[in-house]
Write an enzyme that holds these catalytic residues in place. Structure first.
Site, PDB file in Angstrom:
ATOM      1  N   GLY A 254       0.828  -1.196   0.000  1.00 30.21           N
ATOM      2  CA  GLY A 254       0.000   0.000   0.000  1.00 30.21           C
ATOM      3  C   GLY A 254       0.862   1.246   0.000  1.00 30.21           C
ATOM      4  O   GLY A 254       1.967   1.243  -0.556  1.00 30.21           O
ATOM      5  N   CYS A 261       6.706   5.381  15.379  1.00 30.26           N
ATOM      6  CA  CYS A 261       7.691   4.344  15.726  1.00 30.26           C
ATOM      7  C   CYS A 261       8.505   3.829  14.544  1.00 30.26           C
ATOM      8  O   CYS A 261       9.703   4.079  14.477  1.00 30.26           O
ATOM      9  CB  CYS A 261       7.000   3.174  16.415  1.00 30.26           C
ATOM     10  SG  CYS A 261       6.434   3.597  18.055  1.00 30.26           S
TER      11      CYS A 261
HETATM   12  C1  UDX Z   1       4.525  -0.419  15.735  1.00 30.34           C
HETATM   13  C2  UDX Z   1       4.811  -1.866  16.159  1.00 30.34           C
HETATM   14  O1  UDX Z   1       3.872  -2.748  15.533  1.00 30.34           O
HETATM   15  C3  UDX Z   1       4.718  -1.987  17.663  1.00 30.34           C
HETATM   16  O2  UDX Z   1       5.023  -3.312  18.085  1.00 30.34           O
HETATM   17  C4  UDX Z   1       5.686  -1.009  18.275  1.00 30.34           C
HETATM   18  O3  UDX Z   1       5.610  -1.059  19.697  1.00 30.34           O
HETATM   19  C5  UDX Z   1       5.410   0.409  17.800  1.00 30.34           C
HETATM   20  O4  UDX Z   1       5.443   0.448  16.373  1.00 30.34           O
HETATM   21  P1  UDX Z   1       2.337   1.058  15.441  1.00 30.34           P
HETATM   22  O5  UDX Z   1       3.222   2.224  15.164  1.00 30.34           O
HETATM   23  O6  UDX Z   1       1.149   1.262  16.316  1.00 30.34           O
HETATM   24  O7  UDX Z   1       3.182  -0.118  16.090  1.00 30.34           O
HETATM   25  O8  UDX Z   1       1.821   0.564  14.012  1.00 30.34           O
HETATM   26  P2  UDX Z   1       1.693  -0.799  13.213  1.00 30.34           P
HETATM   27  O9  UDX Z   1       0.406  -1.463  13.489  1.00 30.34           O
HETATM   28  O10 UDX Z   1       2.921  -1.610  13.383  1.00 30.34           O
HETATM   29  O11 UDX Z   1       1.615  -0.221  11.717  1.00 30.34           O
HETATM   30  C6  UDX Z   1       2.672   0.584  11.219  1.00 30.34           C
HETATM   31  C7  UDX Z   1       2.379   1.101   9.855  1.00 30.34           C
HETATM   32  O12 UDX Z   1       2.558   0.065   8.894  1.00 30.34           O
HETATM   33  C8  UDX Z   1       0.990   1.657   9.601  1.00 30.34           C
HETATM   34  O13 UDX Z   1       1.123   2.856   8.871  1.00 30.34           O
HETATM   35  C9  UDX Z   1       0.318   0.581   8.785  1.00 30.34           C
HETATM   36  O14 UDX Z   1      -0.689   1.095   7.956  1.00 30.34           O
HETATM   37  C10 UDX Z   1       1.479   0.039   7.988  1.00 30.34           C
HETATM   38  N1  UDX Z   1       1.307  -1.349   7.531  1.00 30.34           N
HETATM   39  C11 UDX Z   1       1.137  -2.347   8.438  1.00 30.34           C
HETATM   40  C12 UDX Z   1       1.352  -1.639   6.173  1.00 30.34           C
HETATM   41  O15 UDX Z   1       1.522  -0.741   5.322  1.00 30.34           O
HETATM   42  N2  UDX Z   1       1.224  -2.922   5.770  1.00 30.34           N
HETATM   43  C13 UDX Z   1       1.036  -3.950   6.652  1.00 30.34           C
HETATM   44  O16 UDX Z   1       0.926  -5.092   6.198  1.00 30.34           O
HETATM   45  C14 UDX Z   1       0.996  -3.645   8.017  1.00 30.34           C
END
Ligand code: UDX
Length: 433
Positions: A254, A261
């Site tokens: 995407g 983070c």
């Molecule tokens: C992340 C880690 O998952 C978590 O363990 C850590 O403590 C902090 O950082 P978070 O920032 O809440 O957590 O987001 P996360 O759910 O990991 O998603 C990160 C980003 O990746 C989002 O922008 C999401 O849209 C994107 N993403 C996620 C994708 O583009 N593709 C995916 O398959 C999964």
């Protein structure tokens, strides 16, 4: 137990309220008076499902309080350091100002036997340095990284999938026993608990986030190839994801990852590795970052190309502003970045994402924000989906078509079914499909 939590942002506010919900007596401390006033009044300073409930319960029980006065930490058995480590303004490393300042101001209130537990994500080596600073007070230091995901932060804190304790002496049991007492419910539930040295605990956090970021950029790199050869990256992800060694999670191609983070953690890790003379070991993380940033431009290019003339003056609805659904967090958000870039190209951008609008508006007052999804869609000539929010996933192609001026959709999160939308008369562009 009596606990203090220093830093009441996304991490600390959730941690403080969650620890109170486990029965501990918790004081949350932050230098931001407005934030503390809100929390003390039972208002959540950011959107996080379930936080409001445990915050109110904690305050009403009398076990949870908030203050700007660091002396309130005195008497707590464990002091959690949960302040932010954002990207430095002058580089890619972590800005340690808040960690250093919070530990400095905590020092006068520490008693022999207290445990300082670092939760912030820090460059490896930080714990050793802080342990030396704390040693003269007779208190100990442990590094206890947090893995919570926004949107699931309460559940991830109360029922973590693992606990990591970085302690100074991995054979000693006191600090481990203290942390076990803090996390008694998770321990009783059999949650895996790993006791390590400081450096391992610090690295676990950045390694986990680097792996997740790499997984996303891997599939986004495949999306780039798929776009060139006419393959479908979603089917590819399903097919490779059936291999248990690979797994399907975090393989959604995407517009890429964002938030407070993953982006800053991979950059800070790279900077730290370079300082250690090991830049080569994580040089791939630069590619991970570059692939990720290229996907934002891909969405912008698709939007630009959706108009036969220039995009200037054309109405583009950007659905999504936060970096992920169920969040109001716009830090390093691909969605907000896409909206801003399109506006910069002269498009008449109308952006929508209920929870995230106040944060987006503060950073980018030049954008127009819709009050409702309908308002955003009405008259749009191109619709860009930029977060995987359920409300967008559930859009009906037929009724949506009646609202827009031109049925063109750019599915920046691959959450729509292309055939359904094409059958309803839409020009559909996905990411890598
Ligand atoms: C992340 C880690 O998952 C978590 O363990 C850590 O403590 C902090 O950082 P978070 O920032 O809440 O957590 O987001 P996360 O759910 O990991 O998603 C990160 C980003 O990746 C989002 O922008 C999401 O849209 C994107 N993403 C996620 C994708 O583009 N593709 C995916 O398959 C999964």
């Amino acid at each position: 137990m009596k606990l203090s939590v220093i830093g009441c942002g996304y991490l600390g506010a959730v941690h403080a309220a969650a620890m109170a919900s486990l029965g501990h007596e918790v004081v949350g401390i932050d230098v931001d008076e407005a934030k503390i006033a809100k929390l003390a009044a039972g208002e959540t300073p950011f959107f996080e499902p379930g936080l409001g409930e445990i915050l109110t319960q904690g305050l009403e029980s009398g076990r949870l309080s908030f203050t700007t006065d660091m002396s309130a930490a005195a008497g707590a058995q464990v002091h959690f350091i949960a302040v932010g480590t954002p990207q430095r303004h002058d580089g890619t490393g972590a800005d340690m100002t808040y960690v250093n300042a919070s530990v400095e101001s905590l020092l006068p209130h520490l008693r022999p036997g207290d445990l300082v537990a670092g939760k912030s994500t820090v460059p490896v080596g930080t714990a050793n340095r802080l342990a030396e600073l704390i040693a003269p007070t007779g208190a100990h230091l442990a590094w206890n990284p947090e893995f919570l995901r926004e949107g699931f932060a309460v559940k991830d804190t109360i029922e973590p999938d693992r606990l990591v304790y970085g302690v100074s002496d991995t054979t000693g049991t006191d600090d481990t026993a203290t942390l076990d007492a803090v996390y008694h419910t998770a321990i009783a539930a059999g949650t895996p608990r790993l006791v390590t040295g400081y450096a391992t605990a610090e690295l676990v956090k950045v390694a986990a986030n680097s792996f997740l970021a790499t997984k996303i950029s891997f599939i986004n790199a495949m999306a780039e190839i798929a776009e060139t050869v006419g393959a479908d990256v979603t089917q590819l992800a399903d097919a490779i994801g059936h291999d248990n060694r690979i797994g399907r999670r975090f393989l959604n191609a995407g517009v890429g990852f964002g938030g407070g983070c993953l982006p800053k953690d991979i950059r800070a890790f790279t900077a730290r590795a370079e300082e250690l003379g090991k830049g080569e070991s994580v040089a791939f993380l630069k590619h991970v970052d570059e692939i990720n940033l290229r996907r934002r431009q891909r969405v912008v290019d698709l939007a630009v190309d959706s108009f036969p003339d220039h995009i200037n003056g054309h109405r583009v609805a950007v659905l999504g502003l936060a970096f992920k659904p169920d969040s109001d967090d716009t830090r390093d958000s691909p969605a907000l970045d896409v909206a801003v870039r399109l506006k910069g190209l002269g498009a008449d951008v109308i952006a929508y994402h209920t929870e995230a609008i106040p944060n987006a508006r503060r950073a980018h007052p030049q954008l127009a924000y819709a009050d409702t999804l309908d308002d955003a869609l009405t008259g749009a000539e191109t619709v860009v989906i930029a977060t995987e929010w359920k409300a967008f996933r559930d859009l009906d192609p037929h009724t949506t078509r009646d609202k827009v001026a031109r049925p063109v959709v750019i599915d920046g999160r691959n959450i729509l079914t292309p055939t359904t939308w094409r059958d309803a008369g839409w020009t559909y562009h996905g990411m890598g499909r």
